[in-house]
Motif scaffolding. Structure first.
Motif, PDB file in Angstrom:
ATOM      1  N   ILE A 124      -0.687  17.168  25.321  1.00 47.46           N
ATOM      2  CA  ILE A 124      -2.100  17.041  24.970  1.00 47.46           C
ATOM      3  C   ILE A 124      -2.335  15.557  24.669  1.00 47.46           C
ATOM      4  O   ILE A 124      -1.947  15.066  23.607  1.00 47.46           O
ATOM      5  N   PRO A 125      -2.924  14.823  25.614  1.00 47.28           N
ATOM      6  CA  PRO A 125      -3.066  13.378  25.415  1.00 47.28           C
ATOM      7  C   PRO A 125      -3.944  13.051  24.212  1.00 47.28           C
ATOM      8  O   PRO A 125      -4.925  13.749  23.918  1.00 47.28           O
ATOM      9  N   GLY A 126      -3.553  12.013  23.508  1.00 44.27           N
ATOM     10  CA  GLY A 126      -4.332  11.548  22.364  1.00 44.27           C
ATOM     11  C   GLY A 126      -4.805  10.127  22.569  1.00 44.27           C
ATOM     12  O   GLY A 126      -4.583   9.518  23.626  1.00 44.27           O
ATOM     13  N   ARG A 127      -5.441   9.608  21.561  1.00 45.64           N
ATOM     14  CA  ARG A 127      -5.954   8.242  21.617  1.00 45.64           C
ATOM     15  C   ARG A 127      -5.328   7.417  20.497  1.00 45.64           C
ATOM     16  O   ARG A 127      -4.924   7.956  19.456  1.00 45.64           O
ATOM     17  N   PRO A 128      -5.253   6.103  20.695  1.00 44.73           N
ATOM     18  CA  PRO A 128      -4.718   5.261  19.624  1.00 44.73           C
ATOM     19  C   PRO A 128      -5.551   5.370  18.355  1.00 44.73           C
ATOM     20  O   PRO A 128      -6.761   5.624  18.394  1.00 44.73           O
ATOM     21  N   GLY A 129      -4.898   5.198  17.232  1.00 41.90           N
ATOM     22  CA  GLY A 129      -5.570   5.169  15.939  1.00 41.90           C
ATOM     23  C   GLY A 129      -5.254   3.868  15.223  1.00 41.90           C
ATOM     24  O   GLY A 129      -4.267   3.189  15.536  1.00 41.90           O
ATOM     25  N   THR A 130      -6.077   3.518  14.256  1.00 42.28           N
ATOM     26  CA  THR A 130      -5.943   2.256  13.543  1.00 42.28           C
ATOM     27  C   THR A 130      -5.685   2.502  12.060  1.00 42.28           C
ATOM     28  O   THR A 130      -6.347   3.331  11.440  1.00 42.28           O
ATOM     29  N   VAL A 131      -4.703   1.788  11.531  1.00 44.59           N
ATOM     30  CA  VAL A 131      -4.469   1.775  10.086  1.00 44.59           C
ATOM     31  C   VAL A 131      -4.837   0.381   9.573  1.00 44.59           C
ATOM     32  O   VAL A 131      -4.645  -0.619  10.266  1.00 44.59           O
ATOM     33  N   ARG A 132      -5.358   0.336   8.378  1.00 42.78           N
ATOM     34  CA  ARG A 132      -5.876  -0.918   7.819  1.00 42.78           C
ATOM     35  C   ARG A 132      -5.229  -1.170   6.457  1.00 42.78           C
ATOM     36  O   ARG A 132      -5.150  -0.262   5.615  1.00 42.78           O
ATOM     37  N   PHE A 133      -4.762  -2.378   6.267  1.00 49.13           N
ATOM     38  CA  PHE A 133      -4.220  -2.814   4.988  1.00 49.13           C
ATOM     39  C   PHE A 133      -5.095  -3.958   4.483  1.00 49.13           C
ATOM     40  O   PHE A 133      -5.136  -5.031   5.104  1.00 49.13           O
ATOM     41  N   ALA A 134      -5.814  -3.719   3.408  1.00 52.00           N
ATOM     42  CA  ALA A 134      -6.732  -4.716   2.856  1.00 52.00           C
ATOM     43  C   ALA A 134      -6.290  -5.114   1.450  1.00 52.00           C
ATOM     44  O   ALA A 134      -5.433  -4.473   0.840  1.00 52.00           O
ATOM     45  N   GLY A 135      -6.892  -6.189   0.952  1.00 51.50           N
ATOM     46  CA  GLY A 135      -6.589  -6.642  -0.388  1.00 51.50           C
ATOM     47  C   GLY A 135      -5.223  -7.272  -0.530  1.00 51.50           C
ATOM     48  O   GLY A 135      -4.630  -7.242  -1.621  1.00 51.50           O
ATOM     49  N   LEU A 136      -4.707  -7.858   0.540  1.00 49.53           N
ATOM     50  CA  LEU A 136      -3.393  -8.499   0.472  1.00 49.53           C
ATOM     51  C   LEU A 136      -3.482  -9.783  -0.352  1.00 49.53           C
ATOM     52  O   LEU A 136      -4.553 -10.384  -0.466  1.00 49.53           O
ATOM     53  N   PRO A 137      -2.379 -10.220  -0.932  1.00 48.06           N
ATOM     54  CA  PRO A 137      -2.404 -11.438  -1.747  1.00 48.06           C
ATOM     55  C   PRO A 137      -2.849 -12.653  -0.942  1.00 48.06           C
ATOM     56  O   PRO A 137      -2.609 -12.731   0.271  1.00 48.06           O
ATOM     57  N   ALA A 138      -3.499 -13.577  -1.606  1.00 47.51           N
ATOM     58  CA  ALA A 138      -3.935 -14.808  -0.954  1.00 47.51           C
ATOM     59  C   ALA A 138      -2.727 -15.683  -0.643  1.00 47.51           C
ATOM     60  O   ALA A 138      -1.667 -15.561  -1.255  1.00 47.51           O
ATOM     61  N   GLY A 139      -2.899 -16.588   0.319  1.00 51.39           N
ATOM     62  CA  GLY A 139      -1.856 -17.545   0.649  1.00 51.39           C
ATOM     63  C   GLY A 139      -0.899 -17.035   1.699  1.00 51.39           C
ATOM     64  O   GLY A 139      -0.907 -15.851   2.068  1.00 51.39           O
TER      65      GLY A 139
END
Length: 394
Positions: A124-139
């Motif tokens: 059963i073919p699927g589609r790509p999905g996206t995971v998001r990582f936010a709020g990472l340390p500056a620098g």
């Protein structure tokens, strides 16, 4: 103002894919595999290809000053036709400067519908999905994005709201490990919870996990792969699949172990090499395979205990033979070491084997700590050496 997300090349750019020895081009992107491409033509069983696609120990490594990362993947998992839900896809884990900074469930993509053993499978073919990582340390920071250890994962896209640079050399030694499902660690609570990754973090080394669930059978192409892979440390965990599949008898097991070690030594004559026997498995301690899953969901041995006298293999026999082989070879190979696998998980811990074979997530972490305490101790086979230029442990 929020910075725009920019695409980062996954191949031929600053990102390193570590833990994979092949990047197979697919219609969606690239698929990390843990054995080289040349080995494919030598697989007798298609399950070998399947487990090489499961990226245990595979991670993307880079430096970035981004505060947000987006990772697009296409996973492949299975589903029994009697179950409305596909199997667990596992976790994507983000490490920043060595510390866990985020965990996300891998999105469901392709699903293979399975009607049962031997039945025709339906994709059963699927589609790509996206995971998001936010709020990472500056620098600027060092980032490792670990793929789920149990789920084939095609890398489709990486986006960042800052600069992405190649990682700096860190001087850590490279440890190559090969074992069965108990080293592949499908049941771990995440990719950094597998016992080889736990042990590597404690030992301050980088791990390449060439463990193949159900397929640690002393295959020559695995030995040649290890021979040709740069390594500062090598370990082999041998025996459980051989007994459970009745793959060898005593007459053929010893020469196969010697041949596997000889091939590795052709490329790594002086590399510390740790030969490990199986952890405890009550069903197979004194009874040979083959095995099946019993009505209680636990592993059951189908062999005849009396056949051990004629050369059939139980875990007790395998442990004794591995210890004998190691002792014999150590007279000419001082860099070869031996470890009884029961030091990682012993007979008094059977409750940590829900199916009679595979440890719980907590037990995997405990195994990693025990391995590190043994292997990376000051008098252990992988004992830590000081860097001559910095004086620090690598």
């Amino acid at each position: 103002m929020t910075a725009a997300m920019r695409a980062v090349p996954l191949v031929g750019g600053p990102v390193e894919v570590r833990g994979a020895l092949d990047l197979e081009t697919t219609a969606a992107g690239v698929l990390p595999r843990r054995l080289p491409a040349w080995t494919r033509e030598q697989y007798q069983d298609p399950s070998v290809y399947g487990v090489t696609m499961m990226p245990s120990g595979v991670r993307l490594v880079f430096r970035t000053d981004a505060r947000v990362l987006e990772f697009e993947v296409l996973t492949s998992t299975g589903r029994l036709d009697s179950d409305p839900h596909p199997g667990p896809t596992g976790m994507l884990e983000l490490l920043v400067d060595g510390a866990l900074a985020g965990r996300r469930q891998a999105p469901v993509g392709n699903v293979m519908l399975m009607a049962g053993s031997g039945a025709v499978r339906q994709l059963i073919p699927g589609r790509p999905g996206t995971v998001r990582f936010a709020g990472l340390p500056a620098g600027m920071k060092n980032v490792e994005l670990w793929l789920p250890q149990q789920t084939p994962t095609e890398l489709v896209a990486l986006r960042a709201d800052g600069d992405v640079l190649e990682p700096l050399p860190d001087g850590r030694r490279r440890w190559v490990h090969h074992g069965s499902s108990i080293s592949h660690c499908v049941e771990a609570d995440g990719p950094t919870g597998t016992w080889p990754v736990v042990a590597a973090a404690l030992g301050g080394v980088e791990v390449i996990n060439l463990s193949l669930a159900g397929n640690a059978l002393l295959d020559p192409y695995v030995a040649r792969t290890i021979r040709d892979t740069p390594a500062d440390l090598i370990s082999l965990k041998v025996g459980i699949n051989i007994v459970s599949l009745s793959a060898f008898r005593l007459r053929t097991f010893g020469p196969a172990v010697h041949g596997f070690l000889d091939t590795i030594r052709d490329g790594h004559p002086d590399t510390p090499l740790l030969l490990m026997s199986p952890v405890s498995c009550p069903a197979l301690e004194h009874v040979p395979g083959p095995t099946e899953t019993g009505p209680d969901g636990k592993l059951a041995a189908l062999g005849d205990p009396a056949a051990v006298a004629g050369g059939a293999l139980s875990l007790t026999v395998v442990r004794a033979e591995l210890a004998r082989i190691a002792a014999a070879r150590q007279t000419s190979d001082p860099h070869l070491h031996h470890l009884d696998g029961r030091a990682l998980l012993g007979p008094d811990e059977a409750d940590d084997l829900p199916d009679g074979l595979h440890p719980t997530a907590a037990a995997y972490r405990r195994m990693g700590k025990r391995f590190a305490a043994h292997a990376f101790a000051t008098d252990g086979p992988f004992r830590c050496r000081r860097d001559r230029t910095t004086g620090r442990a690598p």
